[in-house]
Scaffold this active site. Structure first.
Site, PDB file in Angstrom:
ATOM      1  N   GLU A   1       0.830  -1.213   0.000  1.00  0.00           N
ATOM      2  CA  GLU A   1       0.000   0.000   0.000  1.00  0.00           C
ATOM      3  C   GLU A   1       0.861   1.259   0.000  1.00  0.00           C
ATOM      4  OE1 GLU A   1      -3.061   0.068  -0.527  1.00  0.00           O
ATOM      5  OE2 GLU A   1      -3.944  -1.825   0.157  1.00  0.00           O
TER       6      GLU A   1
ATOM      7  N   ARG B   1       1.048   3.889  -3.250  1.00  0.00           N
ATOM      8  CA  ARG B   1       0.480   5.221  -3.008  1.00  0.00           C
ATOM      9  C   ARG B   1       1.571   6.266  -2.762  1.00  0.00           C
ATOM     10  NH1 ARG B   1      -5.267   4.157  -0.029  1.00  0.00           N
ATOM     11  NH2 ARG B   1      -5.373   1.930  -0.407  1.00  0.00           N
TER      12      ARG B   1
ATOM     13  N   ASP C   1      -5.466  -9.666  -7.906  1.00  0.00           N
ATOM     14  CA  ASP C   1      -5.741  -8.762  -9.033  1.00  0.00           C
ATOM     15  C   ASP C   1      -4.520  -8.159  -9.717  1.00  0.00           C
ATOM     16  OD1 ASP C   1      -5.290  -7.317  -6.685  1.00  0.00           O
ATOM     17  OD2 ASP C   1      -7.101  -6.097  -6.797  1.00  0.00           O
TER      18      ASP C   1
ATOM     19  N   GLU D   1     -12.005   1.332 -10.146  1.00  0.00           N
ATOM     20  CA  GLU D   1     -11.762   0.367 -11.226  1.00  0.00           C
ATOM     21  C   GLU D   1     -12.663   0.542 -12.444  1.00  0.00           C
ATOM     22  OE1 GLU D   1     -11.821  -0.434  -8.013  1.00  0.00           O
ATOM     23  OE2 GLU D   1      -9.698  -0.894  -7.697  1.00  0.00           O
TER      24      GLU D   1
END
Ligand code: DMJ
Length: 659
Positions: A287, A291, A420, A556
């Site tokens: 994360e 980011r 994903d 998304e």
């Protein structure tokens, strides 16, 4: 003669009279004798019951004392001694402010206590935002505090035990090298990708609506959460995850792209003056890479400002201890102040998507700094995952063990959470590197075939093509909204020369993702849907379970709409994005500033704001909407840039085509 015996105690209940304070002659020994006599008068059963109750109460007291002390340590992540160094802790409040109850803050909606459905998230602290006038003082205090701790730590030995936010006691990895505060290598010049001006040429009406949405979100963040991780727009407060100004960093390049110069400069000043990584705090490797590292790198590329590269290098150095595992598969978490890295408390597994979706950023950091260690560590992970058994026609399980380096929880395959972006980064690394690393694209192509063979189905009655999940040979018609990154990725691959049928599949899946939004009463997709597989009855194609009705302002669908429009020119994709932006404005916009995730996309009268604006709403969702509404194919050309999984554009290596 025996004295007259005292009356026999009543045996049906216990009665103990305390005679203290009702002194007969003031003598303590009398009181002791009196108590003792009464005790002796009790039956054995009564005495045992009393002793048991007293022991039980003492144990309860002891346990709750230890629990409170542990929680306090976990929340503060430091010892009492350290707290002396940092006296000015912000108050921790248990509940949102009453101001939420004002229906004007959210028309048609009564505020509710937000439920927590976060993945990969620590507990959030509810912290009241101070008034505007105290903002500067608070920031100065925070900085002084962090610097004091940082300096003190550097003088003493920082290789010591810390307590993670999960409460785990963590030892630094042996041999962990703590990053120095100075950058190791001087920054190299910026990329060859065309730099875009931070002046939007002349935004069209829909782009102006995105700018308005961004400004509104930013106003809330600036007012109530400045310098903190996330805005809580309903309670007008903020929450911390890593305590690193997550939203501000995630939003830097969006401001540049939208032409918000003033806002960008103010945020840049905060990065320069306030952002410090010498902090005793655990961050999630994935994360924080996508980011923070991704956000800083793209801000550097767009603005050409070395400050962002220096910060990126400092941060990258602090993440490196995560790779010091027996298998070279990184731990999920690392403390950026002490260099202690560790897996989650309950397992030594990492998530496959997490360890395989940091490569774009680490490779780029190496290219820019000339320091190979970032790229080498990240690519070693790719190599090891590539050679593992346990895949099914290119599909990977969701977990990997950091000790053995092997997949665990075998036999479960999804394109949603935990897997994903593994697929996304296979393709995007290949593109980033100039399409030379054939192993990456081969793994990607094999995986797409695996998706078609094992996970693709069509719903009834509308025959929507969707990607389900496979668990030990059993198909489930469940699809996360997260899977809606896939149409965009497939279209991008086709654009870069992969088979044309990838584009057909992209179009079909795009229709489905649109329907996941369209068929909801608010026009916003839930977190997870289930597709109907059976023609009989009057079932709808898209079904939602009560626990899955929330919408976290995720990007998304609009991400894929951007790719599909950019690569096909079909205006219906812009129209679909426009509908979604309008729905965000109708159901998630908080009048006092900011947007809030909601708990029920099927109830337009009461969507139930959750009081949280995720950083990716500014980093991704609004950025992709702005790009979707642009008719300029050179605005972050897909031949010059590749977007990381948090929508931060990084240059494709080598001279861009047509530049
Ligand atoms: C973002 O942090 C990234 O897009 C990640 O890949 C998936 N989750 C969120 C957005 O939904």
């Amino acid at each position: 003669m025996y004295p007259t015996p005292p009356p026999a105690p009543h045996r049906d209940f216990i009665s103990v009279t305390l005679s203290l304070g009702r002194s007969y002659d003031g003598s303590k020994s009398w009181r002791r004798r009196s108590c003792w006599r009464k005790w002796k008068q009790l039956s054995r059963l009564q005495r045992n019951v009393i002793l048991f109750l007293l022991t039980f109460l003492m144990l309860c007291g002891l346990v709750s004392y230890i629990g409170v002390a542990d929680q306090w340590r976990a929340v503060n992540g430091r010892s009492a001694e350290e707290r002396k160094v940092r006296p000015a802790d912000p108050p921790v409040l248990p509940a949102p402010q009453k101001a939420d109850a004002n229906p004007e803050n959210f028309p048609g909606v009564l505020p509710q206590k937000p439920k927590r459905h976060f993945r990969r998230r620590p507990p959030n602290l509810q912290i009241r935002a101070p008034g505007k006038d105290s903002e500067d003082r608070r920031q100065d205090d925070t900085q002084r505090r962090d610097e004091a701790v940082g300096d003190a730590r550097q003088e003493e030995n920082t290789q010591r035990t810390v307590v993670s936010w999960r409460g785990a006691v963590i030892e630094p990895q042996p041999g962990t090298e703590l990053p120095s505060r100075k950058a190791e290598a001087p920054p190299k010049p910026s990329s060859q990708a065309p730099r875009i001006q931070n002046q939007a040429a002349s935004p069209n009406e829909r782009q102006r609506a995105v700018i308005d949405a961004f400004r509104h979100a930013w106003a809330g963040y600036r007012k109530f959460a400045w310098g903190h991780d996330e805005l809580k727009p309903v309670s007008r407060s903020f929450s911390e995850w890593f305590g690193l100004g997550l939203t501000l960093i995630d939003a830097l390049d969006t401001m540049w792209i939208l032409g918000l110069r003033k806002e960008f400069e103010e945020a840049r000043k905060w990065v320069s003056k306030k952002l410090r990584f010498q902090k005793d705090v655990d961050v999630n490797l994935f994360e924080s890479t996508i980011r923070i590292l991704g956000g800083l790198l793209s801000a550097y590329h767009l603005s050409g400002d070395d400050l962002f590269l220096k910060k990126a290098e400092d941060f990258g150095n602090r993440l490196m201890p995560a790779f010091q595992t027996p298998s070279k598969i990184p731990y999920s978490d690392v403390n950026i102040g002490t260099g202690a890295a560790h897996p989650p408390r309950w397992t030594s597994d990492s998530t496959v998507a997490e360890v395989t979706s940091i490569q774009l950023e680490f490779r780029e950091l190496s290219r820019l700094t000339g320091s190979k260690k970032f790229q080498e560590a990240a690519e070693e992970v790719t190599r090891r995952v590539h050679s593992l058994s346990g895949k099914k026609d290119g599909l990977v399980p969701m977990f990997i063990n950091t000790h053995s380096g092997l997949f665990t929880h075998m036999g479960v395959f999804t394109l949603g959470a935990r897997a994903d972006s593994y697929y996304e980064y296979l393709l995007k690394q290949w593109i980033q590197g100039g399409k030379k690393e054939t192993q990456l694209v081969e793994d990607y192509l094999e995986a797409v075939e695996g998706i078609k063979r094992h996970l693709l189905r069509r719903s009834e009655p509308r025959k929507l093509t969707f990607v389900g999940e496979l668990a030990h040979g059993r198909f489930s018609a469940k699809m996360d909204h997260l899977v809606c990154f896939l149409p965009g990725t497939l279209a991008l691959g086709a654009h870069h020369g992969l088979p044309a049928d990838h584009m057909e599949l992209a179009r079909a899946l795009m229709d489905t993702c649109y329907q996941m939004n369209r068929q909801m009463e608010t026009g916003l997709s839930p977190e997870i849907v289930h597709f109907n597989l059976y023609p009989q009855g009057d079932q709808k194609d898209v079904q939602v379970k009560p626990a899955d009705r929330h919408n976290l302002l995720r990007p998304e669908t609009v991400e894929s709409l951007f790719y599909l429009y950019r690569l096909t020119g079909d205006p219906k994709y812009q129209d679909w994005g426009w509908q979604i932006l309008r729905s965000f404005n109708t159901y998630t916009r908080v009048p006092s500033g900011g947007y809030s995730s909601i708990s029920n996309v099927q109830d337009p009268l009461n969507p139930q704001p959750r009081d949280k604006m995720e950083s990716f709403f500014l980093g991704e969702t609004l950025k992709y909407l702005y790009l979707l509404f642009s008719d300029d194919p050179d605005l972050l050309s897909l031949d010059a840039y590749v977007f990381n999984t948090e929508a931060h554009p990084l240059p494709i290596w080598g001279p861009p085509r047509g530049a």
